[in-house]
Write an enzyme that holds these catalytic residues in place. Structure first.
Site, PDB file in Angstrom:
ATOM      1  N   GLN A  27       0.830  -1.217   0.000  1.00  0.00           N
ATOM      2  CA  GLN A  27       0.000   0.000   0.000  1.00  0.00           C
ATOM      3  C   GLN A  27       0.859   1.261   0.000  1.00  0.00           C
ATOM      4  O   GLN A  27       0.659   2.154  -0.817  1.00  0.00           O
ATOM      5  CB  GLN A  27      -0.926   0.011   1.234  1.00  0.00           C
ATOM      6  N   TYR A 156       1.711  -8.044  16.269  1.00  0.00           N
ATOM      7  CA  TYR A 156       2.169  -7.010  15.332  1.00  0.00           C
ATOM      8  C   TYR A 156       2.717  -5.797  16.090  1.00  0.00           C
ATOM      9  O   TYR A 156       3.797  -5.295  15.786  1.00  0.00           O
ATOM     10  CB  TYR A 156       0.987  -6.612  14.432  1.00  0.00           C
ATOM     11  N   LYS A 160       6.549  -4.121  16.209  1.00  0.00           N
ATOM     12  CA  LYS A 160       6.844  -2.717  15.887  1.00  0.00           C
ATOM     13  C   LYS A 160       7.607  -2.069  17.047  1.00  0.00           C
ATOM     14  O   LYS A 160       8.517  -1.267  16.832  1.00  0.00           O
ATOM     15  CB  LYS A 160       5.539  -1.968  15.583  1.00  0.00           C
TER      16      LYS A 160
HETATM   17  P1  NAD Z   1       1.503  -3.858   2.791  1.00  0.00           P
HETATM   18  O1  NAD Z   1       1.083  -5.113   3.445  1.00  0.00           O
HETATM   19  O2  NAD Z   1       0.561  -3.169   1.893  1.00  0.00           O
HETATM   20  O3  NAD Z   1       2.863  -4.088   1.996  1.00  0.00           O
HETATM   21  C1  NAD Z   1       3.913  -4.826   2.554  1.00  0.00           C
HETATM   22  C2  NAD Z   1       4.712  -5.448   1.433  1.00  0.00           C
HETATM   23  O4  NAD Z   1       5.727  -6.234   2.032  1.00  0.00           O
HETATM   24  C3  NAD Z   1       3.887  -6.367   0.519  1.00  0.00           C
HETATM   25  O5  NAD Z   1       4.007  -5.961  -0.823  1.00  0.00           O
HETATM   26  C4  NAD Z   1       4.484  -7.743   0.742  1.00  0.00           C
HETATM   27  O6  NAD Z   1       4.541  -8.537  -0.437  1.00  0.00           O
HETATM   28  C5  NAD Z   1       5.891  -7.382   1.219  1.00  0.00           C
HETATM   29  N1  NAD Z   1       6.530  -8.442   1.994  1.00  0.00           N
HETATM   30  C6  NAD Z   1       5.975  -9.294   2.878  1.00  0.00           C
HETATM   31  N2  NAD Z   1       6.899 -10.145   3.334  1.00  0.00           N
HETATM   32  C7  NAD Z   1       8.068  -9.822   2.728  1.00  0.00           C
HETATM   33  C8  NAD Z   1       9.384 -10.333   2.778  1.00  0.00           C
HETATM   34  N3  NAD Z   1       9.708 -11.394   3.528  1.00  0.00           N
HETATM   35  N4  NAD Z   1      10.340  -9.734   2.036  1.00  0.00           N
HETATM   36  C9  NAD Z   1      10.033  -8.682   1.242  1.00  0.00           C
HETATM   37  N5  NAD Z   1       8.792  -8.167   1.120  1.00  0.00           N
HETATM   38  C10 NAD Z   1       7.824  -8.740   1.871  1.00  0.00           C
HETATM   39  O7  NAD Z   1       1.993  -2.876   3.959  1.00  0.00           O
HETATM   40  P2  NAD Z   1       2.046  -1.275   3.954  1.00  0.00           P
HETATM   41  O8  NAD Z   1       0.711  -0.800   4.368  1.00  0.00           O
HETATM   42  O9  NAD Z   1       2.625  -0.779   2.688  1.00  0.00           O
HETATM   43  O10 NAD Z   1       3.030  -1.041   5.178  1.00  0.00           O
HETATM   44  C11 NAD Z   1       4.380  -0.704   5.009  1.00  0.00           C
HETATM   45  C12 NAD Z   1       4.970  -0.436   6.383  1.00  0.00           C
HETATM   46  O11 NAD Z   1       4.250   0.616   7.044  1.00  0.00           O
HETATM   47  C13 NAD Z   1       4.930  -1.627   7.341  1.00  0.00           C
HETATM   48  O12 NAD Z   1       6.080  -1.607   8.146  1.00  0.00           O
HETATM   49  C14 NAD Z   1       3.717  -1.348   8.206  1.00  0.00           C
HETATM   50  O13 NAD Z   1       3.842  -1.943   9.478  1.00  0.00           O
HETATM   51  C15 NAD Z   1       3.788   0.163   8.308  1.00  0.00           C
HETATM   52  N6  NAD Z   1       2.488   0.754   8.624  1.00  0.00           N
HETATM   53  C16 NAD Z   1       1.492   0.766   7.697  1.00  0.00           C
HETATM   54  C17 NAD Z   1       0.282   1.365   8.019  1.00  0.00           C
HETATM   55  C18 NAD Z   1      -0.851   1.415   7.044  1.00  0.00           C
HETATM   56  O14 NAD Z   1      -1.963   1.831   7.413  1.00  0.00           O
HETATM   57  N7  NAD Z   1      -0.656   1.038   5.778  1.00  0.00           N
HETATM   58  C19 NAD Z   1       0.091   1.929   9.283  1.00  0.00           C
HETATM   59  C20 NAD Z   1       1.118   1.856  10.222  1.00  0.00           C
HETATM   60  C21 NAD Z   1       2.340   1.293   9.864  1.00  0.00           C
HETATM   61  C1  AKB Z   2      -2.808  -2.106  10.637  1.00  0.00           C
HETATM   62  O1  AKB Z   2      -4.008  -1.871  10.793  1.00  0.00           O
HETATM   63  O2  AKB Z   2      -2.259  -3.180  10.925  1.00  0.00           O
HETATM   64  C2  AKB Z   2      -1.937  -0.988  10.123  1.00  0.00           C
HETATM   65  C3  AKB Z   2      -1.350  -0.236  11.267  1.00  0.00           C
HETATM   66  C4  AKB Z   2      -2.162   0.773  11.977  1.00  0.00           C
HETATM   67  O3  AKB Z   2      -0.217  -0.457  11.622  1.00  0.00           O
HETATM   68  N1  AKB Z   2      -2.714  -0.161   9.264  1.00  0.00           N
END
Ligand code: NAD
Ligand code: AKB
Length: 328
Positions: A27, A156, A160
């Site tokens: 994402q 999770y 983090k």
């Molecule tokens: P996502 O799940 O959309 O994307 C994560 C990507 O990581 C996927 O494309 C997946 O294929 C890849 N992946 C999984 N395992 C893997 C591995 N072993 N090696 C390489 N790639 C791998 O997640 P996102 O929403 O893009 O989140 C990115 C970061 O931001 C994460 O650390 C997440 O914890 C953090 N985060 C996201 C949100 C949110 O709302 N999207 C909120 C808080 C924190």
């Molecule tokens: C989730 O819901 O797991 C993420 C986050 C808040 O880290 N969007």
């Protein structure tokens, strides 16, 4: 004949100036890679992920490497071959998927972070590694302070919290410049949300436009910290642009405040714009994860240390989402 030879240690390798993004097809990566390529040039930003998506633009538009973050040697090789100087480490397993498979969540989130920090230490890299509002647990105030106790009740969230601790450790012991933001739930339209608890705030828009109806998996009063993707990308780049001297002890995980709304307020705001839209609330197991997180966060440290200020409120976010999904 030489009496002494200088054997270059891995740390003496001159850092390159290219950028490697892990988990780039997810994402956030889908938006971040586009913005980084606009800023630094397409060829200077290497997208990587553990999976390939034939239809994803990164696979054709610029460099892409198939790379698992669990493969430390592979990561080190990509960094050296491609002359990488900075890693944006996005690969992770999010909360809903992570609670179903806690072992995978631990391995990818903690193991992947360790490999990134080791690679950074050995190659003099800078790192961006996001944290999450999931580091907070039910004992944090509903307006979570930067220094609230971190007692998450999800695996999770634990991963983090560990990621932040590792980042602090590698900074203190090895001088690795690793920065992070505790992202709120992010709302975006270019890529689907990736298995998190806050995914309802993305799915609801697609369902509203495609079917006029959404079944929301958290209750109407569920209020969480959220942020529109444009603000999140800007926050990320502003933090990475900030001079190191201005950053204090929150460097591994800054609270950043965006928007705080309940699921009902979101549904109402969409219904004001899409005639006939209806939403049912049918909470499932994800409700408990949402209930363990704060309503909003206090982001004074980010404001003071690198000038953070969100631009999108609920109305602006809903307008942007409906317009973008409709026209794309
Ligand atoms: P996502 O799940 O959309 O994307 C994560 C990507 O990581 C996927 O494309 C997946 O294929 C890849 N992946 C999984 N395992 C893997 C591995 N072993 N090696 C390489 N790639 C791998 O997640 P996102 O929403 O893009 O989140 C990115 C970061 O931001 C994460 O650390 C997440 O914890 C953090 N985060 C996201 C949100 C949110 O709302 N999207 C909120 C808080 C924190
Ligand atoms: C989730 O819901 O797991 C993420 C986050 C808040 O880290 N969007």
């Amino acid at each position: 004949m030489f009496k002494y030879r200088l054997i270059p240690s891995p740390r003496m390798a001159p850092p390159g100036d290219k950028i490697l993004v892990t988990g780039a097809l997810g994402q956030i990566g889908t938006d971040l890679v586009e913005e980084l390529r606009a800023r630094h040039g397409t060829d200077n930003v290497i997208a990587s992920d553990v999976r390939e998506m034939p239809e994803h633009p990164f696979l054709e538009d610029g460099p892409f490497r198939l790379l698992s973050v669990l493969d430390g040697d592979g990561m080190d090789a990509v960094v050296r071959e491609d002359e990488v100087g900075t890693i944006y480490h996005l690969a992770a397993i999010l909360s809903a998927t992570g609670e179903k498979d806690p072992d995978l969540c631990q391995r990818v989130n903690v193991g992947g972070m360790t490999n990134v920090l080791e690679t950074a230490m050995n190659n003099d890299l800078r790192v961006y590694a996001p944290s999450s509002i999931a580091v907070f647990g039910p004992d944090a105030s509903k307006i979570a302070a930067q220094n609230s106790p971190l007692n998450p009740t999800t695996t999770y969230g634990e991963t983090k919290r560990t990621g932040e601790a590792l980042a602090r450790e590698y900074l203190a012991n090895f001088g690795v410049d690793c920065r992070g933001i505790r992202y709120p739930g992010l709302v975006s339209w270019k890529a689907p949300a990736g298995g998190g608890t806050t995914d309802y705030a993305v799915e609801i828009f697609h369902a509203a436009l495609e079917k006029g109806h959404y079944e929301c998996f958290v209750g109407p009063d569920t209020r969480l910290p959220m942020m529109y993707i444009d603000d999140a990308i800007r926050a990320t780049l502003e933090l990475m642009d900030a001079p190191a001297e201005s950053l204090g002890s929150s460097r591994a995980g800054y609270n950043v405040s965006g928007i705080s709304f309940s699921a009902l307020e979101l549904a109402d705001s969409i219904a004001e714009r899409i005639d006939g839209f209806t939403c049912d609330f049918v909470p499932d197991g994800r409700q408990a994860y949402a209930d363990s997180w704060p309503d909003t966060v206090d982001d004074s440290a980010a404001q003071e240390e690198w000038g953070w200020k969100a631009e999108y409120d609920l109305d602006a976010m809903v307008d942007a989402m409906i317009e973008s999904i409709s026209s794309n």
